[in-house]
Design an enzyme around this catalytic site. Sequence first.
Site, PDB file in Angstrom:
ATOM      1  N   ASP A  67       1.159  12.213 -27.977  1.00  0.00           N
ATOM      2  CA  ASP A  67       0.439  13.482 -28.032  1.00  0.00           C
ATOM      3  C   ASP A  67      -0.038  13.840 -26.629  1.00  0.00           C
ATOM      4  O   ASP A  67      -0.885  13.152 -26.063  1.00  0.00           O
ATOM      5  CB  ASP A  67      -0.744  13.340 -28.999  1.00  0.00           C
TER       6      ASP A  67
ATOM      7  N   GLU B  86      -0.699   4.243   3.837  1.00  0.00           N
ATOM      8  CA  GLU B  86      -1.678   3.224   4.202  1.00  0.00           C
ATOM      9  C   GLU B  86      -2.994   3.506   3.471  1.00  0.00           C
ATOM     10  O   GLU B  86      -3.954   3.994   4.075  1.00  0.00           O
ATOM     11  CB  GLU B  86      -1.904   3.215   5.717  1.00  0.00           C
TER      12      GLU B  86
ATOM     13  N   GLU C 242      -6.535   3.041   2.171  1.00  0.00           N
ATOM     14  CA  GLU C 242      -7.717   2.220   2.424  1.00  0.00           C
ATOM     15  C   GLU C 242      -8.621   2.234   1.194  1.00  0.00           C
ATOM     16  O   GLU C 242      -8.559   3.166   0.379  1.00  0.00           O
ATOM     17  CB  GLU C 242      -8.467   2.740   3.647  1.00  0.00           C
TER      18      GLU C 242
ATOM     19  N   GLU D 164     -11.020  -3.339   7.370  1.00  0.00           N
ATOM     20  CA  GLU D 164     -11.016  -2.056   8.072  1.00  0.00           C
ATOM     21  C   GLU D 164     -12.318  -1.858   8.853  1.00  0.00           C
ATOM     22  O   GLU D 164     -13.132  -2.769   8.970  1.00  0.00           O
ATOM     23  CB  GLU D 164     -10.789  -0.898   7.077  1.00  0.00           C
TER      24      GLU D 164
ATOM     25  N   GLU E 142      -7.691  -2.774   3.989  1.00  0.00           N
ATOM     26  CA  GLU E 142      -6.367  -2.148   3.948  1.00  0.00           C
ATOM     27  C   GLU E 142      -5.323  -3.229   3.688  1.00  0.00           C
ATOM     28  O   GLU E 142      -5.385  -4.315   4.262  1.00  0.00           O
ATOM     29  CB  GLU E 142      -6.067  -1.431   5.267  1.00  0.00           C
TER      30      GLU E 142
ATOM     31  N   HIS F  42      -3.112   7.434   5.421  1.00  0.00           N
ATOM     32  CA  HIS F  42      -2.134   7.952   6.375  1.00  0.00           C
ATOM     33  C   HIS F  42      -0.738   7.776   5.784  1.00  0.00           C
ATOM     34  O   HIS F  42      -0.416   6.719   5.238  1.00  0.00           O
ATOM     35  CB  HIS F  42      -2.223   7.209   7.709  1.00  0.00           C
TER      36      HIS F  42
ATOM     37  N   ARG G 270      -4.397   9.371  18.366  1.00  0.00           N
ATOM     38  CA  ARG G 270      -4.755   9.348  16.953  1.00  0.00           C
ATOM     39  C   ARG G 270      -5.790  10.414  16.568  1.00  0.00           C
ATOM     40  O   ARG G 270      -6.236  10.447  15.422  1.00  0.00           O
ATOM     41  CB  ARG G 270      -5.288   7.965  16.564  1.00  0.00           C
TER      42      ARG G 270
ATOM     43  N   GLU H  45       3.581  10.480  11.304  1.00  0.00           N
ATOM     44  CA  GLU H  45       2.443  10.020  10.506  1.00  0.00           C
ATOM     45  C   GLU H  45       1.506  11.202  10.276  1.00  0.00           C
ATOM     46  O   GLU H  45       0.945  11.764  11.225  1.00  0.00           O
ATOM     47  CB  GLU H  45       1.705   8.896  11.237  1.00  0.00           C
TER      48      GLU H  45
ATOM     49  N   ARG I  14      -1.955  12.186   8.995  1.00  0.00           N
ATOM     50  CA  ARG I  14      -3.157  11.367   8.906  1.00  0.00           C
ATOM     51  C   ARG I  14      -4.245  11.946   8.007  1.00  0.00           C
ATOM     52  O   ARG I  14      -5.266  11.292   7.757  1.00  0.00           O
ATOM     53  CB  ARG I  14      -3.725  11.147  10.319  1.00  0.00           C
TER      54      ARG I  14
END
Length: 446
Positions: free
Chosen positions: A58, A137, A139, A192, A199, A248, A319, A336, A338
């Site tokens: 359902d 990645e 966390e 981390e 992580e 990320h 970064r 990447e 982020r």
Amino acid sequence: MNSVEQAMDYIKTNNVKFIRFQFVDIHGEPKNIAYPVKAGAAGEEELYDVLEKGLYFDGSSIEGFVSIESSDMMLKPDLKTLSVLPWRPTEKSVARVICDVYTTTGKPFEGDPRGCLKRVLAKFDEELGGEFFVGPEPEFFILKEDACGSWVPADDAGYFDLEPLDGGCDIRRKIVFALENLGFHVEASHHEVAEGQHEVDFKFADAVKTADSVVTFKTTIKTLAAQEGLKATFMPKPFFGINGSGMHCHQSIWLNGEPSFYDESAQYQLSETCMSYVAGILDHAKSIVAVTNPTVNSYKRLVPGYEAPVNIAWANANRSAIVRVPAPRGKGTRIEFRAPDPSCNPYLAFTVMLAAGLDGVKRKLSAIDPVEKNIFAMSEAQKKAEGIESVPANLKAALDELENNSVLKDALGKHIFENFIEIKNAEWDSFRTSVTDWETKQYLKI
């Protein structure tokens, strides 16, 4: 497993007594129906039929699915995902199999997030011979209950710390072993930046397998933490004043069986396809975050400071940009993104990221020059002079961007798009009209 016969053998060999037919709702939250494996010839015949044809359920009570007058739906198992759950008893084991959702007419249900991603990937393959690979990645925080009954970080460690500061070594080890038993290729695990934050990295794969893995990853970690009297949370910003949790997403596209992001002779050794893909992500970033950062709390993480990826720019080593190109080249060339956080539905998040990047490729967009300076250290005036914009400041602003984005709307499909917008606007309204502790402390004296 590629056949029902192989699945039957696996179930018998591992003494499986229950099979969880698993799927996700529009939020990416796992749901399941537990099917009991019955003994005898009749039981085997019934099991074979269910594995081959699927299991009715359902769908009317699943958020974002269907109304009560059209509630009958079918779960069709993807037998490649059949796996014994390592945290359940081994003498009478429990397995899970991830399913696609179908209507009773035998058609894929347009509101199924996994089906949405598969549909976009099939179109990509048909048009360009394309494949999409993702390495996330995610966390998370491990919390303990204090004397007052509040959940607080379970340790005081920081980035890459060792025991005894890192109180999460044992639980991370159990997580790694469990994930490996579930077929994960775990590459690394570590503490981390924030207290209680961790992580565990696993190897990239095609987008559907990776999205399946993210859902399994979160379930595994929450379950193992609960067994230890702890709590695992993938909430983006559970605590004020310390870093939040991101997810990320490293990604690349292959065309006709070959990697498409590497060009040895090009600037930065990045192909035109890669540059156009990056341009597409940047062009749609303000809309993408409505899906990759889909909660009110997501935007408590997406604020300047705390290394938050809010700046719509790309870079190589830097970064502080929302898109980064890691150092490896050749087949390992990837970008990447982020911004995403682990509260997102991975199937929908991967769908919109691919759609945005491919829109840049199809339109042959050119990425702006990379920003290799620390954007976190820039003033608003400096960022404006550099042409660096930011992602929306809250969920409502992101939803407004998404509502006006025809590319992402088409990728999500009418059913998911309309239900997602409606549900998330209701979430925003609930937050907007709530009175918080901060407001009471700040204004009760008035």
